[in-house]
Design an enzyme around this catalytic site. Structure first.
Site, PDB file in Angstrom:
ATOM      1  NE  ARG A 238       3.084   5.661   3.423  1.00 17.44           N
ATOM      2  CZ  ARG A 238       2.481   5.554   4.589  1.00 17.44           C
ATOM      3  NH1 ARG A 238       1.290   4.998   4.675  1.00 17.44           N
ATOM      4  NH2 ARG A 238       3.068   5.989   5.696  1.00 17.44           N
ATOM      5  CD  GLU A 267      -1.099  10.133  -0.187  1.00 20.17           C
ATOM      6  OE1 GLU A 267      -0.779  10.711   0.880  1.00 20.17           O
ATOM      7  OE2 GLU A 267      -1.394   8.932  -0.224  1.00 20.17           O
ATOM      8  CG  HIS A 286      -2.748   9.241   3.697  1.00 19.92           C
ATOM      9  ND1 HIS A 286      -1.524   9.186   3.071  1.00 19.92           N
ATOM     10  CD2 HIS A 286      -2.669   8.346   4.721  1.00 19.92           C
ATOM     11  CE1 HIS A 286      -0.741   8.316   3.684  1.00 19.92           C
ATOM     12  NE2 HIS A 286      -1.419   7.793   4.698  1.00 19.92           N
TER      13      HIS A 286
END
Length: 320
Positions: A238, A267, A286
């Site tokens: 993360r 994000e 991601h």
């Protein structure tokens, strides 16, 4: 019987309806897919106000108390995975919203981390782009990873799998986390290191801890300063686990060789983010969880959960 409305959020791949049997719910539930992120919390509240069920993808859409208060009809919230730091669990409980999750049969994040390591050390994507652009020969002399030291921050399920993969490539592996013991490292067949030793000795550091208040900012300016100028940092966990500003400065000043990042503090990564302007960083949006196999499991288990819940049964994987 009153029909229920279900929203599937953040289906960027347009796969949700394809990889799971939503027709199983067609006699009770109307399904709407949202393929793009909401511009704001207010936009999310407006779009989702009439839905009874929401299926969230990872932490793409945050569910804070204020959003729960704006969704009076919401009764069931399902998330991919068995934890979601973007959901205010106390607010959900106060509003009487049931939370359920989904499982993985396996987790594809560790192989992605190794892919980033290979990209950083061998420049595969970079040279592929040059070949497609018509360039005749390579400009990037790679680094052999066999014999290098990989430092793993976090030796849980993912970190342990990463250790196995790295050893298959002939790497030396050391690990550290706040609760890690030398005994556990010995069981995994790798070396134990203090935090200071790991960042000093490792040629490549890869992060595999869960985001929590304790791990937020776990990798800070002092840790990055201890790294070799030839070292690489990989983060597929993360974004907030790493001090993003300190990492940006370390890369800009060439204090470390490069970084491979699949996760970010915000994000999707803003288009004007300074990371995008650096030539010593590999960025992916991601991808860690994003495989057809994994999405098939997530959406399939969401259908299973909705089917059980609408029939008055217990959720197979209830979180709250």
């Amino acid at each position: 019987m009153t029909r229920l409305r279900c929203a599937i959020l953040d289906d960027y791949f347009n796969l949700a309806l394809e990889v799971a049997d939503w027709q199983k719910l067609s006699d009770r539930v109307d399904v709407t897919v949202f393929s793009h992120p909401f511009a704001s919390e207010q936009a999310a509240a407006s779009a989702l106000a009439d839905f009874d069920i929401i299926c969230a993808m990872r932490e793409r859409t945050a569910f804070a108390k204020r959003l729960f208060d704006s969704l009076p009809k919401l009764k069931l919230l399902l998330t991919s995975g068995m934890r979601n730091a973007a959901i205010d669990m106390e607010a959900a409980k106060a509003r009487g919203v049931t939370i359920g999750g989904t499982q993985y049969s396996r987790d594809p994040t560790a192989p992605l981390a190794m892919g980033l390591i290979l990209e950083l050390t061998r420049g595969i994507g970079r040279e592929n782009a040059r070949m497609h652009a018509g360039e005749p020969w390579q400009t990037f002399a790679g680094v052999e990873i066999e014999g290098l030291t990989l430092g793993i921050v976090g030796l849980g399920k993912l970190g342990s799998r990463m250790a196995v993969i790295a050893k298959a490539f002939g790497m030396n592996v050391i690990a550290w986390s706040p609760n890690l013991t030398p005994e556990k490292c010995k069981e995994a067949g790798i070396g134990y290191a203090s935090k200071e030793q790991l960042f000093t000795k490792a040629d490549i550091v890869t992060i595999h801890v869960v985001l929590s208040e304790r791990s937020r900012g776990l990798v800070g300016r002092d840790d990055l300063a201890r790294m070799k100028p030839t070292a690489f940092l990989v983060n597929t966990a993360r974004g907030p686990i790493v001090d993003e500003q300190a990492l940006l400065e370390a890369l800009q000043q060439r204090k470390i060789a490069s970084a491979g990042l699949d996760v970010f503090s915000v994000e999707p990564l803003p288009v004007d983010h300074p990371f995008r302007k650096l030539d010593n960083i590999v960025l992916t949006p991601h991808l860690g969880y994003a495989t057809q196999d994994g999405l098939r499991i997530h959406y399939g288990q969401m259908v299973e959960a909705i089917d059980a819940w609408t029939k008055g049964g217990e959720l197979p994987r209830k979180l709250a």
